[in-house]
Design a protein around this motif. Structure first.
Motif, PDB file in Angstrom:
ATOM      1  N   GLY A  51       0.744  -1.344  -0.016  1.00  0.00           N
ATOM      2  CA  GLY A  51      -0.090   0.001  -0.256  1.00  0.00           C
ATOM      3  C   GLY A  51       0.914   1.268  -0.078  1.00  0.00           C
ATOM      4  O   GLY A  51       0.432   2.066  -0.836  1.00  0.00           O
ATOM      5  N   VAL A  52       1.881   1.358   0.865  1.00  0.00           N
ATOM      6  CA  VAL A  52       2.834   2.222   0.859  1.00  0.00           C
ATOM      7  C   VAL A  52       3.584   2.592  -0.457  1.00  0.00           C
ATOM      8  O   VAL A  52       3.812   3.821  -1.014  1.00  0.00           O
ATOM      9  CB  VAL A  52       3.647   2.283   2.236  1.00  0.00           C
ATOM     10  CG1 VAL A  52       4.722   3.447   2.116  1.00  0.00           C
ATOM     11  CG2 VAL A  52       2.828   2.401   3.399  1.00  0.00           C
ATOM     12  N   LEU A  53       4.162   1.622  -0.793  1.00  0.00           N
ATOM     13  CA  LEU A  53       4.747   1.678  -2.087  1.00  0.00           C
ATOM     14  C   LEU A  53       3.767   1.923  -3.210  1.00  0.00           C
ATOM     15  O   LEU A  53       4.326   2.840  -4.204  1.00  0.00           O
ATOM     16  CB  LEU A  53       5.520   0.390  -2.468  1.00  0.00           C
ATOM     17  CG  LEU A  53       6.638  -0.009  -1.396  1.00  0.00           C
ATOM     18  CD1 LEU A  53       7.200  -1.592  -1.768  1.00  0.00           C
ATOM     19  CD2 LEU A  53       7.896   0.995  -1.500  1.00  0.00           C
ATOM     20  N   CYS A  54       2.605   1.481  -3.452  1.00  0.00           N
ATOM     21  CA  CYS A  54       1.610   1.913  -4.647  1.00  0.00           C
ATOM     22  C   CYS A  54       1.480   3.258  -4.611  1.00  0.00           C
ATOM     23  O   CYS A  54       1.465   4.147  -5.493  1.00  0.00           O
ATOM     24  CB  CYS A  54       0.634   1.187  -4.390  1.00  0.00           C
ATOM     25  SG  CYS A  54       0.949  -0.509  -5.173  1.00  0.00           S
ATOM     26  N   GLY A  55       1.147   3.896  -3.107  1.00  0.00           N
ATOM     27  CA  GLY A  55       0.987   5.116  -2.985  1.00  0.00           C
ATOM     28  C   GLY A  55       2.043   6.020  -3.318  1.00  0.00           C
ATOM     29  O   GLY A  55       1.706   7.115  -3.967  1.00  0.00           O
ATOM     30  N   TRP A  56       3.217   5.739  -2.917  1.00  0.00           N
ATOM     31  CA  TRP A  56       4.499   6.507  -3.370  1.00  0.00           C
ATOM     32  C   TRP A  56       4.779   6.401  -4.968  1.00  0.00           C
ATOM     33  O   TRP A  56       4.796   7.621  -5.552  1.00  0.00           O
ATOM     34  CB  TRP A  56       5.706   5.876  -2.790  1.00  0.00           C
ATOM     35  CG  TRP A  56       7.099   6.849  -2.857  1.00  0.00           C
ATOM     36  CD1 TRP A  56       7.802   6.556  -3.779  1.00  0.00           C
ATOM     37  CD2 TRP A  56       7.159   7.722  -2.168  1.00  0.00           C
ATOM     38  NE1 TRP A  56       8.986   7.665  -3.546  1.00  0.00           N
ATOM     39  CE2 TRP A  56       8.519   8.276  -2.771  1.00  0.00           C
ATOM     40  CE3 TRP A  56       6.345   8.659  -1.223  1.00  0.00           C
ATOM     41  CZ2 TRP A  56       8.949   9.459  -2.281  1.00  0.00           C
ATOM     42  CZ3 TRP A  56       6.959   9.821  -0.677  1.00  0.00           C
ATOM     43  CH2 TRP A  56       8.026  10.018  -1.190  1.00  0.00           C
ATOM     44  N   ARG A  57       4.395   5.262  -5.523  1.00  0.00           N
ATOM     45  CA  ARG A  57       4.446   5.157  -6.996  1.00  0.00           C
ATOM     46  C   ARG A  57       3.472   6.230  -7.643  1.00  0.00           C
ATOM     47  O   ARG A  57       3.795   6.911  -8.697  1.00  0.00           O
ATOM     48  CB  ARG A  57       4.263   3.845  -7.548  1.00  0.00           C
ATOM     49  CG  ARG A  57       4.070   3.552  -8.993  1.00  0.00           C
ATOM     50  CD  ARG A  57       5.629   3.490  -9.623  1.00  0.00           C
ATOM     51  NE  ARG A  57       5.380   3.442 -11.075  1.00  0.00           N
ATOM     52  CZ  ARG A  57       6.047   3.914 -11.927  1.00  0.00           C
ATOM     53  NH1 ARG A  57       7.039   4.844 -11.633  1.00  0.00           N
ATOM     54  NH2 ARG A  57       5.734   3.739 -13.376  1.00  0.00           N
ATOM     55  N   ALA A  58       2.117   6.261  -7.205  1.00  0.00           N
ATOM     56  CA  ALA A  58       1.246   7.141  -7.737  1.00  0.00           C
ATOM     57  C   ALA A  58       1.597   8.492  -7.554  1.00  0.00           C
ATOM     58  O   ALA A  58       1.401   9.447  -8.456  1.00  0.00           O
ATOM     59  CB  ALA A  58      -0.046   7.019  -6.964  1.00  0.00           C
ATOM     60  N   THR A  59       2.321   8.974  -6.567  1.00  0.00           N
ATOM     61  CA  THR A  59       2.690  10.343  -6.185  1.00  0.00           C
ATOM     62  C   THR A  59       3.657  10.697  -7.127  1.00  0.00           C
ATOM     63  O   THR A  59       4.023  11.749  -7.567  1.00  0.00           O
ATOM     64  CB  THR A  59       3.000  10.803  -4.666  1.00  0.00           C
ATOM     65  OG1 THR A  59       4.199   9.861  -4.285  1.00  0.00           O
ATOM     66  CG2 THR A  59       1.893  10.622  -3.882  1.00  0.00           C
ATOM     67  N   ARG A  60       4.638   9.902  -7.502  1.00  0.00           N
ATOM     68  CA  ARG A  60       5.556  10.107  -8.203  1.00  0.00           C
ATOM     69  C   ARG A  60       5.254  10.319  -9.533  1.00  0.00           C
ATOM     70  O   ARG A  60       5.984  11.181 -10.519  1.00  0.00           O
ATOM     71  CB  ARG A  60       6.578   9.201  -8.406  1.00  0.00           C
ATOM     72  CG  ARG A  60       7.428   8.573  -6.981  1.00  0.00           C
ATOM     73  CD  ARG A  60       8.296   9.784  -6.972  1.00  0.00           C
ATOM     74  NE  ARG A  60       9.427   9.728  -7.971  1.00  0.00           N
ATOM     75  CZ  ARG A  60      10.507   9.805  -8.015  1.00  0.00           C
ATOM     76  NH1 ARG A  60      11.219   9.941  -6.870  1.00  0.00           N
ATOM     77  NH2 ARG A  60      11.507   9.850  -9.241  1.00  0.00           N
TER      78      ARG A  60
END
Length: 110
Positions: A51-60
């Protein structure tokens, strides 16, 4: 010829995954069951980390899309809180309550 290829992934996809997996991580961080503790911790860690990594990817890759950035930050924050809650209980369990037990878990208090 030397141009960098743009990312063609829609940023809403990983943001949605982050927001869907973050509440699962939060729920798994609320309590640590006596039976199947290892499986509970592994699932909570996987859901929270993804969840955290997908969220970080989305912000990028969101660029100027404000709704996607907000959606992904919601997933990052809730997933991160879930991971902290889960591993606080694990640390308390491993140290035999030498590390202060969490206030939200009724099972952690001796």
């Amino acid at each position: 010829m030397g141009a960098v290829a743009r990312d063609h992934e829609p940023p809403a996809a990983p943001a949605t995954v982050a927001v869907l997996l973050a509440p699962v991580s939060f729920y798994l961080g609320l309590y640590l069951p006596v039976s199947s503790t290892v499986r509970h911790v592994l699932l909570g860690t996987v859901f929270g980390a993804v969840g955290v990594l997908c969220g970080w990817r989305a912000t990028r890759i969101a660029g100027r899309r404000i709704a996607v950035r907000v959606w992904s930050w919601v997933g990052i924050v809730i997933g991160g809180i879930g991971l902290v809650m889960l591993w606080w209980q694990v640390l308390s369990l491993l140290t035999g309550n030498a590390f202060p037990p969490p206030f939200w878990s009724p099972y952690a208090h001796p």
